[in-house]
Design a protein around this motif. Structure first.
Motif, PDB file in Angstrom:
ATOM      1  N   GLN A 287       0.824  -1.206   0.000  1.00  0.00           N
ATOM      2  CA  GLN A 287       0.000   0.000   0.000  1.00  0.00           C
ATOM      3  C   GLN A 287       0.860   1.259   0.000  1.00  0.00           C
ATOM      4  O   GLN A 287       0.504   2.263  -0.631  1.00  0.00           O
TER       5      GLN A 287
ATOM      6  N   TRP B  93       0.159   3.797  -2.974  1.00  0.00           N
ATOM      7  CA  TRP B  93      -0.526   5.035  -2.627  1.00  0.00           C
ATOM      8  C   TRP B  93       0.377   6.111  -2.060  1.00  0.00           C
ATOM      9  O   TRP B  93       0.046   7.286  -2.128  1.00  0.00           O
ATOM     10  N   GLY B  94       1.458   5.749  -1.417  1.00  0.00           N
ATOM     11  CA  GLY B  94       2.331   6.736  -0.791  1.00  0.00           C
ATOM     12  C   GLY B  94       2.027   6.882   0.683  1.00  0.00           C
ATOM     13  O   GLY B  94       0.955   6.502   1.160  1.00  0.00           O
TER      14      GLY B  94
ATOM     15  N   GLU C 142       1.337   9.472   2.612  1.00  0.00           N
ATOM     16  CA  GLU C 142       0.262  10.375   3.048  1.00  0.00           C
ATOM     17  C   GLU C 142      -1.094   9.685   3.018  1.00  0.00           C
ATOM     18  O   GLU C 142      -1.884   9.810   3.959  1.00  0.00           O
ATOM     19  N   PHE C 143      -1.373   8.942   1.941  1.00  0.00           N
ATOM     20  CA  PHE C 143      -2.662   8.266   1.833  1.00  0.00           C
ATOM     21  C   PHE C 143      -2.772   7.122   2.832  1.00  0.00           C
ATOM     22  O   PHE C 143      -3.829   6.917   3.433  1.00  0.00           O
ATOM     23  N   VAL C 144      -1.693   6.373   3.027  1.00  0.00           N
ATOM     24  CA  VAL C 144      -1.731   5.259   3.974  1.00  0.00           C
ATOM     25  C   VAL C 144      -1.946   5.779   5.395  1.00  0.00           C
ATOM     26  O   VAL C 144      -2.725   5.209   6.168  1.00  0.00           O
ATOM     27  N   GLU C 145      -1.302   6.892   5.728  1.00  0.00           N
ATOM     28  CA  GLU C 145      -1.513   7.496   7.044  1.00  0.00           C
ATOM     29  C   GLU C 145      -2.964   7.936   7.206  1.00  0.00           C
ATOM     30  O   GLU C 145      -3.567   7.744   8.267  1.00  0.00           O
ATOM     31  N   GLU C 146      -3.535   8.501   6.158  1.00  0.00           N
ATOM     32  CA  GLU C 146      -4.936   8.920   6.213  1.00  0.00           C
ATOM     33  C   GLU C 146      -5.860   7.712   6.381  1.00  0.00           C
ATOM     34  O   GLU C 146      -6.830   7.754   7.138  1.00  0.00           O
ATOM     35  N   PHE C 147      -5.553   6.606   5.694  1.00  0.00           N
ATOM     36  CA  PHE C 147      -6.365   5.399   5.831  1.00  0.00           C
ATOM     37  C   PHE C 147      -6.247   4.796   7.231  1.00  0.00           C
ATOM     38  O   PHE C 147      -7.180   4.175   7.722  1.00  0.00           O
TER      39      PHE C 147
ATOM     40  N   ASN D  77      -8.517   7.330   9.710  1.00  0.00           N
ATOM     41  CA  ASN D  77      -9.915   7.697   9.465  1.00  0.00           C
ATOM     42  C   ASN D  77     -10.853   6.743  10.199  1.00  0.00           C
ATOM     43  O   ASN D  77     -10.429   5.767  10.813  1.00  0.00           O
TER      44      ASN D  77
ATOM     45  N   THR E 261     -10.539  -0.202   7.199  1.00  0.00           N
ATOM     46  CA  THR E 261      -9.733  -0.300   5.987  1.00  0.00           C
ATOM     47  C   THR E 261      -8.724  -1.438   6.077  1.00  0.00           C
ATOM     48  O   THR E 261      -8.462  -1.996   7.142  1.00  0.00           O
TER      49      THR E 261
ATOM     50  N   GLU F  71      -5.555  -1.220   5.731  1.00  0.00           N
ATOM     51  CA  GLU F  71      -4.371  -0.819   6.483  1.00  0.00           C
ATOM     52  C   GLU F  71      -4.549  -1.083   7.975  1.00  0.00           C
ATOM     53  O   GLU F  71      -3.610  -1.469   8.664  1.00  0.00           O
TER      54      GLU F  71
END
Length: 77
Positions: free
Chosen positions: A31, A35-36, A38-43, A46, A50, A52
């Motif tokens: 992942q 996605w990078g 930033e996106f994995v941290e957001e997932f 939230n 998910t 993750e």
């Protein structure tokens, strides 16, 4: 070999723990590459359920199983 020699960690608890850690790590690394960070941290933070979060839980469960496998077992004689 001495009868007092105990092979620490060579049991199914540590094997399952390593398996869970490897599988959770593979998914998180995949992942991160797709996605990078930033996106994995957001997932991860939230409110949704998910992939993750499941991977992080798998790593946590794997670490718990490894610790459980390394506990001191008293052998009855």
């Amino acid at each position: 070999m001495s009868h007092e020699y105990y092979r620490r960690g060579r049991n199914w608890f540590t094997a399952i723990g390593v398996l869970f850690c490897v599988m959770g790590g593979i998914v998180l690394i995949q992942q991160l590459l797709i996605w990078g960070p930033e996106f994995v941290e957001e997932f991860l933070v939230n409110a949704e359920f998910t992939n993750e979060k499941v991977s992080a839980a798998m790593i946590g469960f794997g670490i718990f199983m490894i610790v459980l496998g390394f506990r001191k077992n008293g052998q009855k004689r």
